[in-house]
Design an enzyme around this catalytic site. Structure first.
Site, PDB file in Angstrom:
ATOM      1  N   LYS A 120      50.919  29.349  42.192  1.00 44.36           N
ATOM      2  CA  LYS A 120      50.342  28.358  41.278  1.00 44.36           C
ATOM      3  C   LYS A 120      50.971  26.966  41.509  1.00 44.36           C
ATOM      4  O   LYS A 120      50.307  25.945  41.338  1.00 44.36           O
ATOM      5  CB  LYS A 120      50.506  28.815  39.830  1.00 44.36           C
ATOM      6  CG  LYS A 120      49.694  30.075  39.488  1.00 44.36           C
ATOM      7  CD  LYS A 120      48.184  29.872  39.647  1.00 44.36           C
ATOM      8  CE  LYS A 120      47.382  31.060  39.137  1.00 44.36           C
ATOM      9  NZ  LYS A 120      45.928  30.893  39.264  1.00 44.36           N
TER      10      LYS A 120
ATOM     11  N   TYR B 200      53.679  34.898  42.272  1.00 44.69           N
ATOM     12  CA  TYR B 200      52.544  34.349  41.511  1.00 44.69           C
ATOM     13  C   TYR B 200      52.844  32.898  41.094  1.00 44.69           C
ATOM     14  O   TYR B 200      52.002  32.010  41.249  1.00 44.69           O
ATOM     15  CB  TYR B 200      52.286  35.232  40.281  1.00 44.69           C
ATOM     16  CG  TYR B 200      51.274  34.692  39.303  1.00 44.69           C
ATOM     17  CD1 TYR B 200      49.901  34.809  39.550  1.00 44.69           C
ATOM     18  CD2 TYR B 200      51.668  34.074  38.110  1.00 44.69           C
ATOM     19  CE1 TYR B 200      48.961  34.324  38.633  1.00 44.69           C
ATOM     20  CE2 TYR B 200      50.748  33.592  37.202  1.00 44.69           C
ATOM     21  CZ  TYR B 200      49.392  33.718  37.463  1.00 44.69           C
ATOM     22  OH  TYR B 200      48.467  33.240  36.556  1.00 44.69           O
TER      23      TYR B 200
ATOM     24  N   ASP C 170      33.747  36.297  47.235  1.00 44.78           N
ATOM     25  CA  ASP C 170      35.004  37.038  47.364  1.00 44.78           C
ATOM     26  C   ASP C 170      36.047  36.113  47.968  1.00 44.78           C
ATOM     27  O   ASP C 170      35.958  35.745  49.148  1.00 44.78           O
ATOM     28  CB  ASP C 170      34.792  38.281  48.248  1.00 44.78           C
ATOM     29  CG  ASP C 170      36.041  39.143  48.315  1.00 44.78           C
ATOM     30  OD1 ASP C 170      37.096  38.713  47.780  1.00 44.78           O
ATOM     31  OD2 ASP C 170      35.970  40.233  48.901  1.00 44.78           O
TER      32      ASP C 170
ATOM     33  N   LYS D 174      29.174  43.880  38.415  1.00 42.71           N
ATOM     34  CA  LYS D 174      30.028  43.463  37.282  1.00 42.71           C
ATOM     35  C   LYS D 174      29.544  42.118  36.735  1.00 42.71           C
ATOM     36  O   LYS D 174      29.553  41.869  35.538  1.00 42.71           O
ATOM     37  CB  LYS D 174      31.483  43.317  37.740  1.00 42.71           C
ATOM     38  CG  LYS D 174      32.206  44.620  38.010  1.00 42.71           C
ATOM     39  CD  LYS D 174      33.690  44.281  38.203  1.00 42.71           C
ATOM     40  CE  LYS D 174      34.469  45.387  38.845  1.00 42.71           C
ATOM     41  NZ  LYS D 174      35.844  44.967  39.171  1.00 42.71           N
TER      42      LYS D 174
ATOM     43  N   ASN E  55      38.368  29.621  38.706  1.00 39.30           N
ATOM     44  CA  ASN E  55      39.213  30.401  37.799  1.00 39.30           C
ATOM     45  C   ASN E  55      39.752  31.687  38.421  1.00 39.30           C
ATOM     46  O   ASN E  55      40.841  32.135  38.062  1.00 39.30           O
ATOM     47  CB  ASN E  55      38.367  30.729  36.552  1.00 39.30           C
ATOM     48  CG  ASN E  55      38.904  31.910  35.776  1.00 39.30           C
ATOM     49  OD1 ASN E  55      39.902  31.801  35.080  1.00 39.30           O
ATOM     50  ND2 ASN E  55      38.236  33.059  35.911  1.00 39.30           N
TER      51      ASN E  55
HETATM   52  N1  LIG Z   1      45.891  35.662  31.419  1.00 34.01           N
HETATM   53  C1  LIG Z   1      46.880  34.800  31.435  1.00 34.01           C
HETATM   54  O1  LIG Z   1      47.837  34.907  30.649  1.00 34.01           O
HETATM   55  C2  LIG Z   1      46.859  33.634  32.395  1.00 34.01           C
HETATM   56  C3  LIG Z   1      47.835  32.637  32.243  1.00 34.01           C
HETATM   57  C4  LIG Z   1      47.829  31.550  33.123  1.00 34.01           C
HETATM   58  C5  LIG Z   1      46.868  31.481  34.105  1.00 34.01           C
HETATM   59  N2  LIG Z   1      45.940  32.470  34.236  1.00 34.01           N
HETATM   60  C6  LIG Z   1      44.952  32.334  35.301  1.00 34.01           C
HETATM   61  O2  LIG Z   1      43.655  32.431  34.752  1.00 34.01           O
HETATM   62  C7  LIG Z   1      42.745  32.912  35.738  1.00 34.01           C
HETATM   63  C8  LIG Z   1      41.908  34.036  35.161  1.00 34.01           C
HETATM   64  O3  LIG Z   1      42.767  35.093  34.809  1.00 34.01           O
HETATM   65  P1  LIG Z   1      42.452  36.194  33.684  1.00 34.01           P
HETATM   66  O4  LIG Z   1      43.643  36.252  32.831  1.00 34.01           O
HETATM   67  O5  LIG Z   1      41.125  35.985  33.084  1.00 34.01           O
HETATM   68  O6  LIG Z   1      42.498  37.503  34.611  1.00 34.01           O
HETATM   69  P2  LIG Z   1      41.446  38.664  34.884  1.00 34.01           P
HETATM   70  O7  LIG Z   1      40.890  39.161  33.605  1.00 34.01           O
HETATM   71  O8  LIG Z   1      42.189  39.596  35.775  1.00 34.01           O
HETATM   72  O9  LIG Z   1      40.292  37.931  35.695  1.00 34.01           O
HETATM   73  C9  LIG Z   1      40.481  37.529  37.019  1.00 34.01           C
HETATM   74  C10 LIG Z   1      39.137  37.268  37.642  1.00 34.01           C
HETATM   75  O10 LIG Z   1      39.356  36.887  39.015  1.00 34.01           O
HETATM   76  C11 LIG Z   1      38.531  37.710  39.829  1.00 34.01           C
HETATM   77  N3  LIG Z   1      39.076  37.897  41.167  1.00 34.01           N
HETATM   78  C12 LIG Z   1      40.246  38.456  41.537  1.00 34.01           C
HETATM   79  N4  LIG Z   1      40.341  38.494  42.876  1.00 34.01           N
HETATM   80  C13 LIG Z   1      39.191  37.954  43.364  1.00 34.01           C
HETATM   81  C14 LIG Z   1      38.673  37.726  44.664  1.00 34.01           C
HETATM   82  N5  LIG Z   1      39.339  38.095  45.748  1.00 34.01           N
HETATM   83  N6  LIG Z   1      37.474  37.129  44.779  1.00 34.01           N
HETATM   84  C15 LIG Z   1      36.765  36.763  43.698  1.00 34.01           C
HETATM   85  N7  LIG Z   1      37.185  36.983  42.442  1.00 34.01           N
HETATM   86  C16 LIG Z   1      38.390  37.566  42.276  1.00 34.01           C
HETATM   87  C17 LIG Z   1      38.456  39.037  39.091  1.00 34.01           C
HETATM   88  O11 LIG Z   1      37.367  39.799  39.586  1.00 34.01           O
HETATM   89  P3  LIG Z   1      37.371  41.423  39.463  1.00 34.01           P
HETATM   90  O12 LIG Z   1      37.128  41.739  38.018  1.00 34.01           O
HETATM   91  O13 LIG Z   1      36.288  41.841  40.361  1.00 34.01           O
HETATM   92  O14 LIG Z   1      38.737  41.879  39.918  1.00 34.01           O
HETATM   93  C18 LIG Z   1      38.240  38.524  37.681  1.00 34.01           C
HETATM   94  O15 LIG Z   1      36.918  38.156  37.494  1.00 34.01           O
HETATM   95  C19 LIG Z   1      43.600  33.317  36.935  1.00 34.01           C
HETATM   96  O16 LIG Z   1      43.554  32.289  37.905  1.00 34.01           O
HETATM   97  C20 LIG Z   1      44.989  33.434  36.341  1.00 34.01           C
HETATM   98  O17 LIG Z   1      45.992  33.212  37.301  1.00 34.01           O
HETATM   99  C21 LIG Z   1      45.913  33.538  33.400  1.00 34.01           C
END
Ligand SMILES: NC(=O)c1ccc[n+]([C@@H]2O[C@H](COP(=O)([O-])OP(=O)(O)OC[C@H]3O[C@@H](n4cnc5c(N)ncnc54)[C@H](OP(=O)(O)O)[C@@H]3O)[C@@H](O)[C@H]2O)c1
Length: 330
Positions: free
Chosen positions: A204, A200, A87, A62, A113
């Site tokens: 945080k 969640y 991971d 990926k 992130n």
């Molecule tokens: N989207 C929002 O509205 C929002 C708001 C506030 C904060 N955030 C924070 O922003 C960050 C990124 O979120 P996103 O919205 O971009 O979500 P996302 O599209 O689900 O991306 C999450 C990323 O984290 C990776 N990940 C998950 N579990 C993992 C593990 N065990 N080891 C290594 N990598 C792992 C995923 O990899 P895979 O693709 O392999 O699963 C993916 O690359 C997160 O920390 C989230 O809490 C997001």
């Protein structure tokens, strides 16, 4: 003003500045960068002239697809983007990544992130999955990259930057599990009392406590010139909701997202800001929202918050020492 006002003002009435500051010559790591906010942040940093951007991802294929996407979209040499396996659900993987980082010539900035959001109960490395993946592993990872960031900052004379992606939802975490006496890890491991709708947000909040402690333990100085901050991207359209939700839940989230959420590109600007040369010393140990220092909220500043931070960080840092001896003092 309440959280609702702050949230609406941020989502609907705040412009997030397009990143302009150069990363020329720099090496930067972005975790969870195969998709979502991490991918768009990595793309910005390559565009801003970083020499090397390392996509730290749990599935290498990926990551390779993401690297190809960045390289093609910006028409840059493929050597500018590397893919490394990481991971966060395995301490062994985080420790191996930390060792690999020592082989770099330099490391200027890191965005931690990667994270999860789920309503399901799962155990990872002996802890509930949000606690393991959103808190324990990110801080272990931060501790392991810190020496290289310090070394580079000393050599270049520029501040290193280590940003943790949190969430403004920490403002409204209820954290009822904190009412249980004894170990906080033990309380958070009890399925019977867990509020998975709140977990969640709790993770945080615990991450913010830990980042504040990490910053306090590593005050800015000539020998440790690394700015450590915690930021929220705001609500963004991404794949973060991966649970098997009902039609009604999906519809609700879909409507909310369509009305309020940022694109991942716009949200990613906050990640880039958190590690750019624009962040000053005031960001060290601070909560950043809309690319500026924001109040921490009562969950942090109240007497209860202060006491919980103390209890949590004491337990967490003791645990981290057990996972990788010496990591909290390196
Ligand atoms: N989207 C929002 O509205 C929002 C708001 C506030 C904060 N955030 C924070 O922003 C960050 C990124 O979120 P996103 O919205 O971009 O979500 P996302 O599209 O689900 O991306 C999450 C990323 O984290 C990776 N990940 C998950 N579990 C993992 C593990 N065990 N080891 C290594 N990598 C792992 C995923 O990899 P895979 O693709 O392999 O699963 C993916 O690359 C997160 O920390 C989230 O809490 C997001």
């Amino acid at each position: 003003m309440g959280y609702g006002y702050t949230f609406i003002k941020s989502q609907l009435f705040t412009q997030i500045p397009y990143p302009q500051s150069s990363f020329s010559g720099q090496t930067v790591i972005v975790t969870g960068s195969n998709t979502g906010l991490g991918l768009e942040a990595a793309r910005h940093i390559v565009r801003l002239d970083a020499t090397k951007v390392i996509l730290a991802v749990r599935t290498v294929s990926k990551g390779q697809a993401a690297a190809a996407n960045i390289i093609e979209s910006l028409n840059v040499p493929s050597s500018r983007v590397e893919v490394w396996q990481l991971d966060l659900s395995s301490h062994e993987s985080v420790i191996a990544f930390g060792k690999r980082v020592q082989s770099l010539d330099r490391l200027d900035a890191v965005i931690q992130n990667a994270g999860i959001l789920t309503y399901e109960w799962n155990i990872v490395e002996g802890e509930e999955s949000h606690i393991a993946i959103n808190v324990v592993s990110p801080i272990l990872f931060g501790l392991l990259v810190l020496p290289k960031l310090r070394e580079t900052a000393k050599a270049t004379g520029q501040s290193g930057r280590l940003a943790f992606v949190g969430s403004d939802l920490h403002y409204i975490a209820k954290f009822k599990e904190a009412g249980v006496s004894g170990s906080m890890f033990d309380a958070l491991r009890q399925k019977e009392i867990a509020d998975m709708g709140d977990r969640y947000k709790v993770s945080k909040l615990l991450l913010l406590y830990a980042v504040r402690e990490l910053a306090a333990r590593n005050p800015l100085s000539s020998s440790s010139n690394v700015i450590i901050d915690y930021l929220t991207p705001g609500a963004c359209k991404s794949d973060i909701f991966r649970d098997d939700l009902s039609y009604v839940q999906r519809l609700g989230i879909g409507i909310g997202t369509a009305l309020m959420a940022r694109t991942t590109e716009v949200g990613s600007r906050t990640l880039v800001h958190g590690v750019s040369s624009d962040v000053g010393e005031e960001a060290h140990g601070a909560f950043l929202m809309d690319c500026r220092v924001f109040p921490n909220g009562t969950n942090v500043d109240s007497e209860r918050g202060q006491s919980l931070q103390k209890l949590w960080t004491q337990e967490l840092f003791e645990r981290l020492e057990l996972i990788e001896p010496g990591c909290t003092t390196a």
